[in-house]
Design a protein around this motif. Structure first.
Motif, PDB file in Angstrom:
ATOM      1  N   ALA A 333      30.505  15.021  45.517  1.00 19.07           N
ATOM      2  CA  ALA A 333      30.389  14.296  44.058  1.00 19.07           C
ATOM      3  C   ALA A 333      31.718  14.249  43.181  1.00 19.07           C
ATOM      4  N   GLY A 334      32.637  14.942  43.361  1.00 20.63           N
ATOM      5  CA  GLY A 334      33.915  15.195  42.894  1.00 20.63           C
ATOM      6  C   GLY A 334      34.929  14.111  43.410  1.00 20.63           C
ATOM      7  N   ILE A 335      34.736  13.648  44.782  1.00 20.35           N
ATOM      8  CA  ILE A 335      35.900  12.720  45.331  1.00 20.35           C
ATOM      9  C   ILE A 335      35.044  11.365  45.811  1.00 20.35           C
ATOM     10  N   LEU A 336      34.266  11.872  46.453  1.00 20.87           N
ATOM     11  CA  LEU A 336      33.744  10.667  47.301  1.00 20.87           C
ATOM     12  C   LEU A 336      32.718   9.454  46.530  1.00 20.87           C
ATOM     13  N   LEU A 337      31.888  10.112  45.811  1.00 19.36           N
ATOM     14  CA  LEU A 337      30.847   9.395  45.250  1.00 19.36           C
ATOM     15  C   LEU A 337      31.604   8.497  44.279  1.00 19.36           C
ATOM     16  N   PRO A 338      32.472   8.756  43.408  1.00 21.86           N
ATOM     17  CA  PRO A 338      32.996   7.700  42.526  1.00 21.86           C
ATOM     18  C   PRO A 338      33.628   6.627  43.158  1.00 21.86           C
ATOM     19  N   PHE A 339      34.175   7.041  44.446  1.00 21.87           N
ATOM     20  CA  PHE A 339      34.879   6.096  45.093  1.00 21.87           C
ATOM     21  C   PHE A 339      33.578   4.789  45.728  1.00 21.87           C
ATOM     22  N   ILE A 340      32.770   5.332  46.191  1.00 19.28           N
ATOM     23  CA  ILE A 340      31.579   4.581  46.500  1.00 19.28           C
ATOM     24  C   ILE A 340      31.229   3.565  45.551  1.00 19.28           C
ATOM     25  N   VAL A 341      30.620   4.287  44.529  1.00 18.38           N
ATOM     26  CA  VAL A 341      29.903   3.668  43.389  1.00 18.38           C
ATOM     27  C   VAL A 341      31.218   2.562  42.443  1.00 18.38           C
ATOM     28  N   ILE A 342      32.216   3.216  42.185  1.00 13.77           N
ATOM     29  CA  ILE A 342      32.928   2.220  41.520  1.00 13.77           C
ATOM     30  C   ILE A 342      33.743   1.239  42.562  1.00 13.77           C
ATOM     31  N   GLY A 343      33.968   1.624  43.644  1.00 16.64           N
ATOM     32  CA  GLY A 343      34.459   0.780  44.502  1.00 16.64           C
ATOM     33  C   GLY A 343      33.928  -0.437  44.921  1.00 16.64           C
ATOM     34  N   ILE A 344      32.448  -0.467  45.025  1.00 17.40           N
ATOM     35  CA  ILE A 344      31.676  -1.241  45.764  1.00 17.40           C
ATOM     36  C   ILE A 344      31.478  -2.080  44.484  1.00 17.40           C
ATOM     37  N   PRO A 345      31.733  -3.509  44.183  1.00 20.16           N
ATOM     38  CA  PRO A 345      31.416  -4.091  42.844  1.00 20.16           C
ATOM     39  C   PRO A 345      29.658  -4.145  42.650  1.00 20.16           C
ATOM     40  N   LYS A 346      29.114  -4.338  43.470  1.00 21.44           N
ATOM     41  CA  LYS A 346      27.728  -4.443  43.513  1.00 21.44           C
ATOM     42  C   LYS A 346      27.144  -3.288  42.762  1.00 21.44           C
ATOM     43  N   LEU A 347      27.758  -2.280  42.898  1.00 19.89           N
ATOM     44  CA  LEU A 347      27.232  -0.982  42.336  1.00 19.89           C
ATOM     45  C   LEU A 347      27.648  -0.634  40.899  1.00 19.89           C
ATOM     46  N   ARG A 348      28.304  -1.500  40.439  1.00 24.63           N
ATOM     47  CA  ARG A 348      29.364  -1.148  39.426  1.00 24.63           C
ATOM     48  C   ARG A 348      28.694  -1.546  38.204  1.00 24.63           C
ATOM     49  N   THR A 349      27.787  -0.735  37.594  1.00 25.31           N
ATOM     50  CA  THR A 349      27.331  -0.958  36.367  1.00 25.31           C
ATOM     51  C   THR A 349      27.645   0.120  35.309  1.00 25.31           C
ATOM     52  N   ILE A 350      27.245  -0.164  34.098  1.00 24.08           N
ATOM     53  CA  ILE A 350      27.677   0.975  33.216  1.00 24.08           C
ATOM     54  C   ILE A 350      26.978   2.075  33.365  1.00 24.08           C
ATOM     55  N   GLU A 351      25.542   2.144  33.668  1.00 26.89           N
ATOM     56  CA  GLU A 351      24.903   3.116  34.053  1.00 26.89           C
ATOM     57  C   GLU A 351      25.265   3.947  35.104  1.00 26.89           C
ATOM     58  N   SER A 352      25.630   3.266  36.333  1.00 31.06           N
ATOM     59  CA  SER A 352      26.128   3.634  37.556  1.00 31.06           C
ATOM     60  C   SER A 352      27.458   4.511  37.363  1.00 31.06           C
ATOM     61  N   ILE A 353      28.319   3.791  36.600  1.00 32.76           N
ATOM     62  CA  ILE A 353      29.639   4.477  36.315  1.00 32.76           C
ATOM     63  C   ILE A 353      29.277   5.790  35.556  1.00 32.76           C
ATOM     64  N   THR A 354      28.348   5.673  34.542  1.00 37.63           N
ATOM     65  CA  THR A 354      28.184   6.930  33.788  1.00 37.63           C
ATOM     66  C   THR A 354      27.506   7.996  34.765  1.00 37.63           C
ATOM     67  N   LEU A 355      26.639   7.477  35.327  1.00 36.94           N
ATOM     68  CA  LEU A 355      26.072   8.722  36.112  1.00 36.94           C
ATOM     69  C   LEU A 355      27.106   9.355  37.283  1.00 36.94           C
ATOM     70  N   VAL A 356      28.017   8.718  37.713  1.00 34.50           N
ATOM     71  CA  VAL A 356      28.926   9.176  38.658  1.00 34.50           C
ATOM     72  C   VAL A 356      29.649   9.939  38.084  1.00 34.50           C
ATOM     73  N   SER A 357      30.080   9.488  36.837  1.00 32.39           N
ATOM     74  CA  SER A 357      31.018  10.245  35.996  1.00 32.39           C
ATOM     75  C   SER A 357      30.561  11.690  35.692  1.00 32.39           C
ATOM     76  N   SER A 448      42.094 -10.134  31.159  1.00 21.76           N
ATOM     77  CA  SER A 448      41.261  -9.204  31.835  1.00 21.76           C
ATOM     78  C   SER A 448      39.894  -9.273  31.087  1.00 21.76           C
ATOM     79  N   VAL A 449      39.886  -9.661  29.826  1.00 21.01           N
ATOM     80  CA  VAL A 449      38.487  -9.957  29.239  1.00 21.01           C
ATOM     81  C   VAL A 449      37.755 -11.318  30.095  1.00 21.01           C
ATOM     82  N   THR A 450      38.492 -12.084  30.321  1.00 23.24           N
ATOM     83  CA  THR A 450      37.821 -13.263  30.878  1.00 23.24           C
ATOM     84  C   THR A 450      37.513 -12.515  32.388  1.00 23.24           C
ATOM     85  N   HIS A 451      38.271 -11.976  32.842  1.00 28.05           N
ATOM     86  CA  HIS A 451      37.962 -11.575  34.341  1.00 28.05           C
ATOM     87  C   HIS A 451      36.791 -10.469  34.199  1.00 28.05           C
ATOM     88  N   ALA A 452      36.606  -9.630  33.274  1.00 29.17           N
ATOM     89  CA  ALA A 452      35.462  -8.818  33.268  1.00 29.17           C
ATOM     90  C   ALA A 452      34.275  -9.529  32.854  1.00 29.17           C
TER      91      ALA A 452
END
Ligand code: SF4
Lengths: 452, 313, 288
Positions: A333-357, A448-452
């Motif tokens: 949870a401390g190393i791998l999980l953040p990588f997977i969730v934030i690293g894969i664009p599809k998984l990257r939502t506000i909620e998921s980022i918060t959860l892994v955090s 970066s705004v447009t990018h996001a």
């Protein structure tokens, strides 16, 4: 829309959070206070009956309290990174979240050291630290460094508040005269005159620069409390940078949690956007990479060279009957999980980022526990002990009560602070809105705004 | 040589000379002028002590005035460097040292400043009894980390704790690689008389709630020219104590030159590689006087339980 | 009940049975005579139950010096748990001596419940001298022992054992023993590397031990034969483990602190100046 109007609009939007103390606020305050009261009761018992009521004993002389201490000082890094480094890099997107970062820093730096006090056998002799100080002791370093850090963080927080105090004291707000006067006093009569502008800018730059080395020093000396001893798992040369990195890492996690919390609570969706979560997420996995690298390096060297006590310790950490589960969680949870969730664009939502955090922050807490306790259970001379509490540390309910009381106090102080000062910096956020809307601006953040 | 090393302490004449010599040497060290007039005193064990009058006055005040002044407890006995040698070949876990120490310092049964471990260095080597006290290191990891100078190193080599200064941070306990220190987790159970004794870092009595304590080499006894209690209590003469500068150690029965003892018996310091420079030397358990099983003879079930993990074969 | 000890006339040794009805316990005493190095005498009696040889504690004993029919009281002492009663601080001169330097010491139990059987001890005085020879850096201690014949002439004592010690803090360090020749002399080579005091001074004690005739006799002499010792004074060096931190730590600490707090101060002064530069207008200048 000119700048003045932008600030007024923003103020209007934030006004309810500081004008009224709603029933919801009361609910929060009361329930958090109850948790704190529970902790106070535990504290009373601990003072009245002695440390006997804790799970600490002669071999494991430190426990949850010290783990909490490292943890809180660690998350206080949120401020240093966001306001210090991002300020210096002049990243525009940081502006809405600097207040949250600064508050985390100040509040965590107040709460962290309280845990050291809980650990002291003779609280009545606290002042001895100042009348009989020994410069050779890492505890002395810590006391001085943390106090310095706290003063610096308060100054920094205040610097970013002056302009908002000035706005608060001059704008129409539905608050009492007394509070208005306090705002006026705190605003130092800031009217954004040309001299004032320069002075404030210079001061903020000074603090932004200086707070970074101080923060590094604070966590290094904290790690040296462990690193300077001759104990397995502690006596490590990378402990300084390892702790610093772990601190910034967990600080970023708490930052994301706080953003999520206030965003929901105060309806700040317009200001704290997905972009903030994603960017902080990026920073987080960058730090996570470094942290993971340090972790790997630390355990690999200990395991490979297989010195007697290091091996004993590592055996405990990899043994499912002992600390294996916690160790596994701390690393997954401390190393791998953040990588997977934030690293894969599809998984990257506000909620998921918060959860892994959230999971990551918990894992970092567990990691601190794993630094403190298993090492103390690994003595160099065989314990040959029959009293179970001397062999294995098990935290008692009092220690847990005080742990939760600390977390409650952290949230409560945060909550109360947000009732007194705008949680989104009005001036700075308006500045970046203006820049964006004026469209002549072509700097990085717009892209970066447009990018996001 | 062998003959001259025989027991002599029981003889009054010699005993008289022992302490008299010790005391007058100490007086000289203290820079105290001898009044010239000698007074003879009978010590508790029926031995003669001959002391100078000037010392008598000093001694009467010692506990209340001088020792209470922290400076004396902190400075140590001038011109001395105390050292202990533990002869592992003679130890049969009689535990007399442990109980004597507990009695002397009013410790409860479950608090041991000195304890006896059963060591087995590896699968092949034979287990042996290993009395472990504070090593009074010359490079003490515990003293380094104390934030308030509550635990300190003296010029005479002793590492002591001032429990009126200790803030109970327990850093020293975490720092000590030998797990020597113990903490008062609650109010120590002491009689009122013991509680009323004047405290000095040299006596370590009375214990105080919330502070750290440990083996102190009984400096209050040593100041009087007497050996620490564990040394005299041991029926096997395992412990030798003395002054490194004088190059002599004694276990109460025989007195030998430290350098010769360490040379002839290949004395070593425990975990030398940690760099702590202990002031305690061990003589390897070669040519044992007892089989290791003898050490289990008079133990309680609880005490036997402690050693259950050690493979005796 | 007659208490004979109160009369200082020698009638002591007539056994007196108790008339009070209870039988007396038979006691046994042994006596060690110690002539300390400064001519002080210490008498050490061990009192035991004659039957069971158990030590008798808390019994008062009287010590006497006896010559012909005259008995002089030397003093009293009470036995401790081990049955040991010690009389000390006697001067050698207070013992009554015959021409041949022999003397008799008697011990009496001053307790009506005990009856003492063994009581009278004879010792001879001995003359022991230490001298020091240094030839070609070989250091030799010469012990000369002599005693007196019936006519009171000093004659060498042959075939006597004497043990040599150097006093250390807690005990005497044995350095060897001598056996006297026909001239009453014995020699011992002194070790070259034994630490003395700051100037190399040390004390050497020679003892005759447990001799049936002479008891324990000690003499001592100071000599500058030790290796001079040097030791640190009570001032500890600057170190991690001493009260005073190494200098570099202070320097680093001060540089860091001054550096940081200087900047804090600077910012605080700036804050004051912000206040100073405030404009009178109620409104904020929102322009860039
Ligand atoms: S527990 Fe006491 S002696 Fe030990 S380091 Fe802390 S203050 Fe010093």
């Amino acid at each position: 829309m000119n700048f003045k109007e932008t600030t007024q609009n923003l103020l209007k939007e934030l006004a309810p959070t500081i004008e009224k103390f709603t029933w919801k606020d009361w609910l929060w305050t009361i329930s958090l206070s109850l948790v704190i009261l529970w902790g106070m009761y535990a504290l009373y018992l601990q003072i009245a009956r002695g440390h006997e009521v804790t799970g600490m004993r002669d071999n494991v002389v430190w426990g949850l309290y010290v783990a909490n201490f490292i943890f809180f000082i660690g998350i206080s890094y949120a401020g240093a990174i966001i306001s210090g480094i991002l300020h210096l890099m002049n990243l525009e997107w940081r502006k809405p979240i600097i207040r949250i970062a600064e508050l985390i820093t100040v509040i965590a730096t107040i709460i962290g050291p309280l845990y050291i006090l809980l650990c002291m056998g003779r609280l009545d002799r606290l002042h001895y630290l100042f009348i009989y100080p020994r410069l050779q002791s890492p505890i002395t370093w810590d006391v001085i460094a943390i106090l310095t850090y706290l003063v610096g963080s308060v100054i920094f927080l205040y610097l970013t508040l002056i302009r908002d105090f000035s706005i608060l004291s001059t704008q129409q707000l539905n608050i009492g005269l007394k509070r208005k006067r306090i705002y006026r006093f705190l605003s130092l009569g800031f009217k954004n005159t040309s001299e004032q502008k320069v002075l404030l800018k210079v001061s903020t730059n000074i603090m932004a620069i200086i707070i970074i080395p101080i923060a590094i020093v604070v966590h290094s000396v904290l790690s040296w409390i462990f690193g300077m001893t001759l104990r397995p798992g502690w006596h490590s040369t990378i402990f300084g940078p390892y702790f610093v990195l772990a601190a910034v890492y967990s600080g970023t996690g708490v930052m994301i949690l706080a953003m999520y919390f206030f965003r929901r609570l105060y309806g700040l969706q317009r200001y704290i956007t997905k972009k903030h979560f994603v960017y902080l997420g990026y920073i987080m996995i960058m730090l996570g990479a470094g942290y993971g690298y340090f972790t790997f390096s630390e355990y690999l060297t200990d395991w490979y060279s297989s010195e007697k006590w290091n091996t004993e310790l590592i055996d405990k950490l990899f043994n499912w009957q002992e600390y294996g589960g916690l160790f596994f969680f701390a690393n997954v949870a401390g190393i791998l999980l953040p990588f997977i969730v934030i690293g894969i664009p599809k998984l990257r939502t506000i909620e998921s980022i918060t959860l892994v955090s959230a999971l990551m922050v918990l894992a970092m807490w567990v990691k601190r526990y794993l630094i403190v306790v298993p090492t103390l259970e690994t003595t160099l001379i065989p314990m040959q002990e029959t009293r179970p509490e001397y062999i294995h540390y098990t935290a008692t309910w009092l220690e847990w009560a005080l742990t939760f009381a600390g977390i409650a106090a952290f949230i409560l102080m945060f909550k109360l602070a947000s009732k007194f000062i705008p949680i989104i910096p009005i001036w700075e956020t308006s500045e970046s809105i203006k820049k964006k809307t004026s469209a002549i601006d072509t700097n990085v953040d717009l892209k970066s705004v447009t990018h996001a | 040589m062998n003959k001259s090393r025989r027991e002599f302490v029981k003889k009054g004449a010699v005993a008289g000379a022992i302490t008299a010599a010790g005391v007058s040497a100490w007086l000289k060290d203290q820079g105290i002028k001898e009044a010239g007039e000698k007074v003879k005193l009978l010590s508790q064990d029926g031995q003669l002590i001959e002391v100078d009058k000037a010392f008598l006055k000093l001694h009467a005040q010692a506990n209340s005035e001088i020792l209470a002044k922290n400076t004396m407890g902190r400075e140590g006995i001038p011109g001395r460097k105390f050292v202990m040698v533990v002869d592992l070949s003679k130890c049969n876990n009689a535990r007399k040292c442990v109980t004597a120490c507990q009695k002397m310092h009013y410790l409860p049964e479950d608090k041991e400043w000195l304890n006896v471990k059963l060591m087995k260095d590896n699968e092949q080597s034979a287990p042996y009894w290993f009395p472990k006290m504070c090593f009074h290191c010359d490079n003490p990891p515990c003293v380094k980390v104390c934030p308030v100078d509550a635990t300190f190193k003296r010029a005479d080599g002793l590492v002591l704790i001032d429990n009126q200064r200790c803030i109970g941070c327990k850093f020293c306990m975490a720092a000590c690689p030998y797990s020597t220190r113990v903490f008062n987790w609650d109010e120590p159970d002491l009689s009122q008389e013991v509680k009323d004794l004047p405290y000095s870092p040299e006596t370590s009595v009375p214990s105080q709630h919330g502070t750290v304590e440990k083996c102190d080499f009984c400096p209050d006894m040593v100041r009087k020219g007497k050996l620490p209690d564990c040394v005299t209590a041991c029926p096997n003469g395992v412990f030798y104590f003395g002054d490194e500068i004088e190059d002599a150690v004694t276990n109460g029965d025989e007195t030998v030159r430290l350098s010769e003892l360490l040379r002839d018996r290949a004395g070593y310091r425990f975990m030398e590689d940690l760099g702590t420079k202990p002031r305690v030397y061990y003589l390897p358990p070669t040519g044992r006087m007892f089989p290791v099983e003898r050490g289990f003879k008079d133990l309680t079930e609880e005490q036997k339980e402690r050693y259950k993990d050690v493979n005796l074969d | 009940m007659l208490n004979l000890s109160k009369t200082s006339v020698l009638m002591v040794f007539a056994t007196v049975m108790s008339f009070t009805g209870h039988a007396q316990v038979a006691a046994e005493a042994s006596l060690t005579y110690n002539k300390l190095k400064d001519n002080n005498v210490l008498l050490r009696a061990v009192l035991t139950d004659a039957q069971e040889s158990e030590p008798l504690a808390n019994i008062e004993l009287g010590f006497y010096s006896i010559q012909d029919t005259i008995s002089t009281s030397l003093g009293k002492a009470i036995s401790n748990e081990e049955g040991v009663a010690v009389l000390q601080g006697l001067s050698f001169e207070s013992l009554l001596q015959k021409q041949d330097h022999t003397f008799i010491i008697a011990v009496e139990v001053l307790d009506e419940n005990y009856q003492l059987t063994s009581r009278e001890f004879t010792f001879s005085d001995v003359n022991m001298q230490l001298s020091f020879d240094e030839i070609d850096s070989v250091k030799q201690i010469v012990v000369t022992i002599s005693t007196w014949d019936e006519l009171g002439n000093l004659v060498p004592l042959e075939e006597a054992d004497a043990y040599l010690y150097v006093p250390r803090m807690f005990s005497l360090l044995p350095i060897g023993d001598v056996y006297t020749d026909e001239e009453g002399q014995g020699m011992l080579e002194f070790p070259t590397d034994l630490p003395g005091d700051l100037n190399g001074g040390l004390e050497i004690i020679a003892q005759i031990e447990d001799h049936d005739e002479f008891g324990n006799v000690a003499v001592s002499e100071s000599v500058n034969w030790g290796a001079p010792v040097t030791y640190e004074t009570s001032k500890l060096p600057r170190a991690l483990w001493s009260p005073d931190a190494p200098l570099w730590m202070w320097i680093t600490f001060i540089v860091l602190m001054v550096g940081v707090w200087f900047h804090y101060g600077w910012v605080l002064i700036n804050l004051r100046r912000i206040k100073y530069h405030s404009s009178d207008s109620e409104l904020i200048n929102y322009e860039d």
